[in-house]
Design a protein around this motif. Structure first.
Motif, mmCIF file in Angstrom:
data_model
loop_
_atom_site.group_PDB
_atom_site.id
_atom_site.type_symbol
_atom_site.label_atom_id
_atom_site.label_comp_id
_atom_site.label_asym_id
_atom_site.label_seq_id
_atom_site.Cartn_x
_atom_site.Cartn_y
_atom_site.Cartn_z
ATOM 1 N N CYS A 8 1.412 -5.221 -2.574
ATOM 2 C CA CYS A 8 2.093 -5.813 -1.411
ATOM 3 C C CYS A 8 1.256 -6.892 -0.745
ATOM 4 O O CYS A 8 0.132 -7.181 -1.132
ATOM 5 C CB CYS A 8 2.427 -4.706 -0.411
ATOM 6 S SG CYS A 8 0.968 -3.902 0.278
ATOM 7 N N SER A 45 -0.491 1.411 -6.101
ATOM 8 C CA SER A 45 -0.106 2.724 -6.635
ATOM 9 C C SER A 45 1.314 3.108 -6.285
ATOM 10 O O SER A 45 1.716 4.246 -6.507
ATOM 11 C CB SER A 45 -1.020 3.822 -6.058
ATOM 12 O OG SER A 45 -2.306 3.717 -6.574
ATOM 13 N N VAL A 159 3.071 7.056 -1.255
ATOM 14 C CA VAL A 159 1.670 7.323 -1.492
ATOM 15 C C VAL A 159 0.773 6.591 -0.480
ATOM 16 O O VAL A 159 -0.410 6.908 -0.335
ATOM 17 C CB VAL A 159 1.338 6.917 -2.960
ATOM 18 C CG1 VAL A 159 1.178 5.410 -3.105
ATOM 19 C CG2 VAL A 159 0.142 7.653 -3.494
ATOM 20 N N VAL A 160 1.349 5.639 0.255
ATOM 21 C CA VAL A 160 0.540 4.759 1.102
ATOM 22 C C VAL A 160 -0.310 5.494 2.148
ATOM 23 O O VAL A 160 -1.496 5.178 2.326
ATOM 24 C CB VAL A 160 1.420 3.662 1.764
ATOM 25 C CG1 VAL A 160 0.633 2.848 2.782
ATOM 26 C CG2 VAL A 160 2.009 2.740 0.699
HETATM 27 FE FE1 F3S Z 1 0.613 -1.983 -0.920
HETATM 28 FE FE2 F3S Z 1 0.926 -0.820 -3.221
HETATM 29 FE FE3 F3S Z 1 -0.956 0.003 -1.629
HETATM 30 S S1 F3S Z 1 2.534 -1.461 -1.907
HETATM 31 S S2 F3S Z 1 -0.206 -0.403 0.396
HETATM 32 S S3 F3S Z 1 -0.806 -2.025 -2.575
HETATM 33 S S4 F3S Z 1 0.332 1.282 -2.878
#
Ligand code: F3S
Ligand code: SAH
Ligand code: SF4
Length: 430
Positions: A8, A45, A159-160
């Protein structure tokens, strides 16, 4: 050093932070992997597929490492946090594993790695926000600013909260100062990032206060933000968006499902009725506001009826855009203990129905814009042809226009929309 970023926007912002940290230590940043003595992968993840991509990348890098044995390979980000020492044990080419709250110590771990010692730093912090560290950014038009880290929502599929730890906010002042610097450098757009920006809190100053302060720095800078959780979105925030011309009329408001039963199992803490009310209110307070969403197909126990409710909500709201996913069980989450009982082919079919419906709606919405005038911020050359420029409307729609000598990247330009697909508008400049 060379870094690849997956996942992200938070990871994009973190990669700039990591580059800032390493640059200060004397590392040079390169875009050419062959020239690097350190290769870093900033990983995600969120779904199994995201992790598979990294494993493939590592298999590919194996050959690279054989030819360049002194190159240090590091895994950063959410996979580092989730898989920890397993990464080093299973993937022999990995030298360093550093999670999202330990980037300050990355230089130490790299030093050890140059001496042949493997290193793991995956402690999560309740306070780390890196607000004193200047991220490394090339000159440009748009910048990401992480205003919060972590998440306390614990949606049952996600999972965040495990990979990024507890929620914490940066100080309002540090964000404003960063925007001032970006303004001096000629940036034209900032996007404030958090997993749930609506719960931003700096000693009582909330996200609406932060947005207002950021928008006041430079009226020529557009302000965007993501992500808003439907439970915490306040009226004050909606009014703030409406009051400031340079806060974009665009809200990413993930709904996830149209079924209250599924929303409850997802631990999303709102009902569809609350969500629809919120959209209605936002449309009243911010005329012309556009919405995008996230949707998950095939959550445990999802029936055809639940799925139909999701389609119905999409038809009712008519989102401008959506990010649509197949449910992917993640170890350690609450939903992982539920049986992943929607068969794969049904998940795929439901996801495809959701995607097709959204494409149809986006296409219809965009067709209605033909003939209208929009102001776009020109962000760069079109990906498909260097004879065209690409920009975005306030409502986050991509517009392609022909190149002209008097139009520069970073300009605000009034365009007339002449053609549209489901994903792109095409405009002309008078
Ligand atoms: Fe973003 Fe992926 Fe981590 S969506 S917060 S990089 S699990
Ligand atoms: N904090 C943001 C982003 C979370 S991850 C938010 O709340 O919206 C982005 C999206 O990925 C989520 O909104 C969700 O739709 C999707 N997602 C998260 N975990 C998932 C999983 N296990 N399977 C499928 N999609 C998932
Ligand atoms: Fe995950 Fe929910 Fe937090 Fe978003 S709000 S990061 S989906 S736990």
């Amino acid at each position: 050093m060379y870094i690849e970023t997956y996942g992200c926007q938070m990871n994009l912002a973190d990669s700039e932070l990591v580059m800032g940290i390493l640059k200060k230590q004397g590392y040079e940043i390169t875009n050419e992997i062959d020239k690097a003595n350190v290769i870093l992968l900033n990983t995600c993840s969120v779904r199994e597929h995201a992790e598979e991509k990294i494993f493939h990348r590592l298999d590919h890098l194996k050959r690279f490492k054989r030819n360049n044995p002194t190159t240090v390979i590091g895994i950063l980000g959410c996979m580092a946090e989730r898989l920890r020492k397993n990464l080093i044990e299973e993937k022999k080419i990995v030298d360093v594993v550093v999670g999202p709250d330990e980037y300050r110590r990355l230089p130490e771990y790299l030093e050890l790695a140059f001496g042949g010692e493997k290193g793991i730093g995956v402690k999560l912090s309740r306070t780390e926000t890196y607000e004193d560290i200047e991220p490394y950014r090339e000159d440009g038009i748009s910048a990401w600013i992480a205003v919060m880290r972590g998440c306390d929502k614990f949606c049952s599929f996600c999972v965040v909260p495990f990979t990024r730890g507890r929620e914490r906010s940066r100080s309002l002042l540090s964000v404003v100062k960063e925007v001032e610097k970006l303004s001096e450098r000629g940036f034209k757009e900032v996007t404030l990032l958090g997993q749930n920006v609506n719960s931003y809190n700096d000693n009582g100053k909330d996200f609406a206060d932060l947005l207002a302060a950021v928008a006041s720095v430079d009226r020529n800078i557009r302000v965007r933000f993501t992500t808003s959780h439907p439970q915490d979105m306040s009226d004050k925030l909606l009014h703030t968006i409406a009051e400031h011309n340079n806060i974009c009329n665009y809200i990413h408001l993930p709904v996830q499902s149209g079924s209250n039963r599924i929303l409850e199992l997802m631990n999303r803490s709102y009902t569809i009725e609350h969500y629809l009310n919120l959209i209605e209110k936002a449309r009243k307070i911010i005329p012309g506001v556009s919405f995008s969403t996230d949707i998950i197909a095939g959550f445990p126990t999802e029936t055809e009826e639940d799925h139909q409710m999701t389609l119905d909500v999409m038809k009712e709201i008519r989102y401008d855009g959506a990010y649509m996913f197949k449910y992917s069980p993640r170890e350690g989450t609450k939903a992982y203990n539920m049986k992943d009982d929607v068969p794969e082919e049904i998940k795929i079919r439901r996801l495809n129905e959701i995607i097709e419906l959204q494409q149809k709606i986006s296409f219809e919405i965009n067709q209605q814009l033909i003939g209208s005038e929009e102001v776009i911020l020109v962000e760069g050359t079109s990906k498909k042809s260097d004879q065209f420029l690409s920009g975005r409307t306030d409502t986050n729609k991509v517009v392609i226009i022909p190149k002209k000598d008097n139009i520069n990247i970073g300009d605000y330009v009034k365009v007339r929309i002449i053609r549209a697909t489901s994903a792109t508008l095409f405009g002309e400049v008078n």
